[in-house]
Design an enzyme around this catalytic site. Structure first.
Site, short mmCIF file in Angstrom:
data_model
loop_
_atom_site.label_atom_id
_atom_site.label_comp_id
_atom_site.label_asym_id
_atom_site.label_seq_id
_atom_site.Cartn_x
_atom_site.Cartn_y
_atom_site.Cartn_z
CB CYS A 161 -0.95 -0.03 1.20
SG CYS A 161 -0.13 -0.29 2.78
CG LEU A 162 -0.40 5.31 -0.22
CD1 LEU A 162 -1.14 6.54 0.28
CD2 LEU A 162 0.38 5.65 -1.49
#
EC number: 3.1.3.-
Length: 910
Positions: A161-162
């Site tokens: 994810c980020l």
């Protein structure tokens, strides 16, 4: 206009009118704040740039193998960005070098990149950032990952994810549950925290992991499709979010997924502000929802600048997320306490007993769904958890790391892990008494090597794993192999509580017990062969201090040391009386506690009689109550052996001073009990005894009624005669003892231990020289005669830091490890780094001269030495050399320390 500004004490009346005064003072504060903020921003940006360059230079990647086939990382970037460590080219090179054509990337963030970088094997999921993913999407991605792993044993899944934290962790945890590795969220979360610390799972994330457990249970739960009407929301007590910290101005948003369907936000002036005196916040909603529901509450704020711009700001008070399909049909109220709410990051803003209540009502009819849920008509019973691993050993290690026992060991209750929930996991269909254990013995039995067969181990049902490649639910549902025992065992009487006190007559094969403390000490002092194992026909003592260990670990529970030795009253043999101050009839007169460590003479020892009695009643009322604890430090009869210390007791034939019968000899109580009588005479003799020494002169306490004495002494009983014996008599001929009251035989506490060679002026130097030797081996004279060394060889790390360094040395680059050892305790301390830089330079470097701390007192001196150091270790001068990377790491550490030195104002040392 607020009058507080005009009446402020920092305003001077000479500045003129109120408006200009406020503007002038406010402008000064504005530019001051702007200057401070700009300085902090530049400082933070500079530090982040340095950290980014440092991590990139050192080759660090945010890349974690949760298992050998599940990988978690942070977002890969196409360009260099501050604060991001993963570059897409570096990640692709790493994956291609290890898993070429066998990896698929799952992008959970809403941000995308060119999928061609990873050979177009990227799945875009676009999960929300501060929410849990929808249950539909979570289940579908898990099923897709499982199908990819099933295609080839070499395939791996790369999840990101980020930041590689919350969203990636919930997917990996759900994958563990999907593959039947765990049946509860707890072990999955513990494993994630162990593999990737700081994952930051919210209560909603954990709630959705629980939903996955319900969907994949033995009897799977299928969510209903009935719409839910949220009538109102009540928050109590009122949180403190305004400037006065006495209330808030709340409004509520309701979302389905990421789509906002309802809000109570209105004009700032029209919204009600709740105070602490109100007690609670009540907001009517009357909204109907279905599926993944998110309810968020915010505090609305308005400042002077926002009013002029017609804007308001908000601060989130809390957020909660749930799925309507898991709400029971008769539910009317949903309550969430503070630990069950998301975004409650500032504890001081929430009063005690803070909770949120939703008044809800389920509709009677199901809603027609446009999409069929992925869990419908999907059977997960054939899913094998071994697909997550590359070997069986990795599977076992992962179960242990997650806080769950391996599949071939009976686990604890998963709902109360580690709290002795053992009997709830027993398969009561198999009535084997060998599997009946005490709860307090379970932890010890798990760590021992077991000789049981696999069929016997399978009688203890495990709710989490499977064994030997069976179906994954074989551990949840007992199979025929588990229900049918391998061989019927005869029924046995087991005393779980130890009330009867008698040993089991039947002999069982038990695993070899590890050596006890007394065995180790017995081997150390040369008396290890005195005790043997307790025979099956005799009554043994189940004592953890006993050299033979407990008699059985399966048929009878292990008794603690307190129950065998600290009983309130002791049973003595028939016709025998017990005198704690009298000398026993054993050959060694001072063997008070040695009988606890020697089973060869236990038959005549009055101390062991109560532990062998099958009845707890007292048979000798005249016996005083004595509380005796076994002493593993050894017996008192060490002087009877010519070799030095001895743990066991000799027979009566080996000592001329002992008696051959078992009746204790009563003696008068000594009038003086002075255990320090011979402290002044220890300096002139050695502790090592000689084989040719007469009886009683072996460097220890002489036996009672020794033939060396001319006549019995009226005041020299039991303790004092042995304790007050002069150790220096071993170097001279035996002399007839004088009465104890004579001044020659009294202890001298004023002795200065001045038995040193040389004159009076030379004794100080000799004492100084001998002091170091004595500290190096204080007990060398005790153990040298027994074949032992006083110096303990350091065979392994003795501190946690040394063990950590040993583990780091196995995996880390030696150059990087040397840099870490250099900066340990000196992080960003320019003076400490410069004064020790000569210890970290590469071989062959002669330009740098060591610098002391005295040359780094003033900032000018530090700057001058720093510039010299930079000229030596600058990476540009090491281009093409084998130590180029090493010089670059030294340069980065010095650069960080110099930046910190500048930020602190370049202060002098003193």
């Amino acid at each position: 206009m607020d009058s507080s500004g005009a009446s402020s004490p920092d305003m001077e009346p000479s500045y003129g009118g109120g408006l200009f005064d406020m503007v002038k003072g406010g402008a000064g504060r504005l530019f001051s704040n702007l200057k401070d903020n700009l300085k902090d921003t530049l400082k933070d940006t500079s530090s982040r740039v340095i950290q980014s360059v440092t991590s990139y230079t050192k080759g660090d990647l945010d890349f974690t193998y949760v298992t050998s086939r599940i990988i978690v990382m942070s977002f890969p970037l196409d360009s260099v960005d501050i604060g991001f460590r993963n570059q897409v080219d570096d990640i692709r090179s790493f994956l291609d070098s290890r898993h070429l054509d066998h990896y698929t990337v799952y992008n959970l963030s809403p941000k995308s990149y060119r999928t061609a970088k990873f050979h177009s094997r990227v799945s875009e999921c676009s999960w929300p950032i501060r929410q849990a993913p929808s249950l539909h999407n979570l289940f579908a991605v898990c099923r897709n990952m499982y199908n990819w792993l099933l295609q080839n044993p070499k395939n791996v899944c790369v999840v990101h994810c980020l930041d590689g934290r919350a969203a990636s962790s919930i997917l990996v945890g759900a994958m563990f549950i999907f593959c039947n590795l765990y049946s509860t969220p707890g072990p999955a979360v513990r494993l994630l925290y162990a593999k990737r610390p700081g994952i930051g799972l919210s209560p909603s994330h954990r709630r959705y992991l629980g939903y996955m457990c319900d969907l994949l249970a033995d009897k799977p739960y299928r969510p209903h499709f009935k719409p839910l009407t949220i009538k109102s929301i009540t928050v109590s007590p009122v949180p403190f979010f305004n400037k006065q910290r006495n209330g808030c101005r709340p409004y509520c948003d309701v979302l389905i997924g990421e789509t906002k369907i309802y809000t109570t936000c209105a004009d700032f002036e029209r919204m009600k502000e709740y105070r602490v005196q109100d007690g609670k916040i009540f907001i009517p909603l009357s909204i109907t929802v279905q599926g993944d529901v998110v309810v968020s509450m915010y505090h609305l704020r308005s400042t002077i600048g926002s009013r002029l711009q017609a804007k308001v700001t908000n601060t989130q008070i809390f957020q909660l997320q749930f799925h309507t399909g898991f709400i029971p049909l008769d539910t009317t109220v949903l309550k969430f306490t503070k630990p069950e709410l998301d975004a409650c990051d500032v504890p001081e803003k929430y009063p005690q007993l803070f909770q949120v209540t939703l008044d809800v009502e389920l509709q009677p009819h199901d809603k027609v769904m446009e999409l069929t849920p992925p869990w419908e008509h999907y059977c997960t019973k054939d899913v094998n958890p071994s697909i997550l691993f590359s070997s069986h050993q990795e599977h076992q290690d992962t179960l242990v790391l997650g806080g769950q026992a391996p599949i071939d060991i009976p686990p604890d209750n998963p709902r109360h892990f580690g709290q002795g929930g053992f009997f709830s996991t027993l398969c009561w269909q198999d009535q084997k008494s060998e599997k009946s254990f005490c709860e307090e013995d379970h932890a010890a039995l798990v760590n021992q090597e077991s000789e049981q067969s696999d069929d016997e181990l399978l009688t203890l049902s495990s709710p989490h794993g499977n064994a030997n490649g069976d179906k994954p639910h074989a551990a949840r549902k007992p199979s025929k192999k588990q229900q049918e025992p391998a061989a019927p065992a005869p029924p046995e009487d087991v005393d779980l509580l130890g009330l009867e006190g008698s040993a089991v007559s039947k002999n069982f094969s038990s695993p070899a017990a590890p050596p006890s403390n007394s065995e180790l000490l017995s081997d150390l002092f040369g008396g290890g062969g005195a005790a043997g194992p307790v025979q099956s026909g005799q009554s043994g003592v189940d004592d953890v201090f006993h050299p033979s260990g407990p008699t059985s670990t399966q048929s009878t529970p292990r008794r603690s040391a307190t129950s065998t030795s600290a009983s309130p009253t002791l049973r003595v043999g028939e016709g025998a009386t017990f005198d704690p101050f009298g000398a026993p009839s054993k050959p060694s007169g001072q063997d008070l506690l040695g009988s606890f460590l020697n089973t060869a003479s236990a038959s005549s020892d009055p101390f062991l009689q109560p532990t062998r009695s099958p009845s707890p009643t007292v048979h000798a009322s005249s016996t005083p109550a004595v509380n005796i604890q076994p002493d593993v430090s050894g017996a008192w009869d060490w002087h009877t052996k010519p070799g030095g210390f001895g743990m066991g007791s000799k027979s009566a034939a080996t000592s001329p001073t002992g008696s051959s019968h078992g009746t204790p000899t009563h003696q008068n109580k000594p009038q003086t009990l002075d255990p320090f009588a011979d402290l002044g005479t220890l300096g002139g003799s050695s502790f090592a005894s000689k084989p040719s020494t007469p009886t009683g002169l072996g460097g220890g306490f002489p036996p009672l009624s020794s033939p060396q004495k001319a006549s019995p002494q009226p005041m020299g009983g039991g303790w004092q005669q042995g304790g007050g014996y002069n150790w220096q008599q071993t170097q001279s001929k035996p002399q007839s003892s004088m009465p104890h009251s004579s001044p020659q035989n009294r202890p001298n506490y004023n002795v200065s231990f001045s038995s040193m060679p040389g004159g009076q002026n030379e004794r100080g130097k000799a004492a100084a020289n001998l002091e170091g030797k004595q500290k190096a081996a204080d007990f060398e004279d005790l153990l040298s005669g027994q074949g032992f060394n006083a110096h303990k060889d350091k065979k392994g790390p003795r501190t946690i830091a040394e063990m950590r360094k040993e583990e780091m040395a196995k995996e880390m680059d030696p150059e990087k490890l040397k840099i870490l050892e250099w900066i340990e305790g000196k992080e960003r301390n320019i003076r400490a780094l410069l004064s020790t830089m000569h210890t970290v330079l590469w071989a062959g470097e002669t330009k740098w001269k060591p610098v002391g701390m005295a040359d780094l007192v003033t900032p000018e001196q530090v700057k001058k030495v720093y510039r010299k150091a930079v000229l030596v270790v600058h990476p540009d001068k090491a281009t093409g050399q084998p130590y180029e990377q090493y010089a670059k790491m030294i340069f980065m550490e010095l650069n960080d320390a110099w930046s910190e030195f500048e930020n602190q104002g370049q202060k002098p040392l003193y």
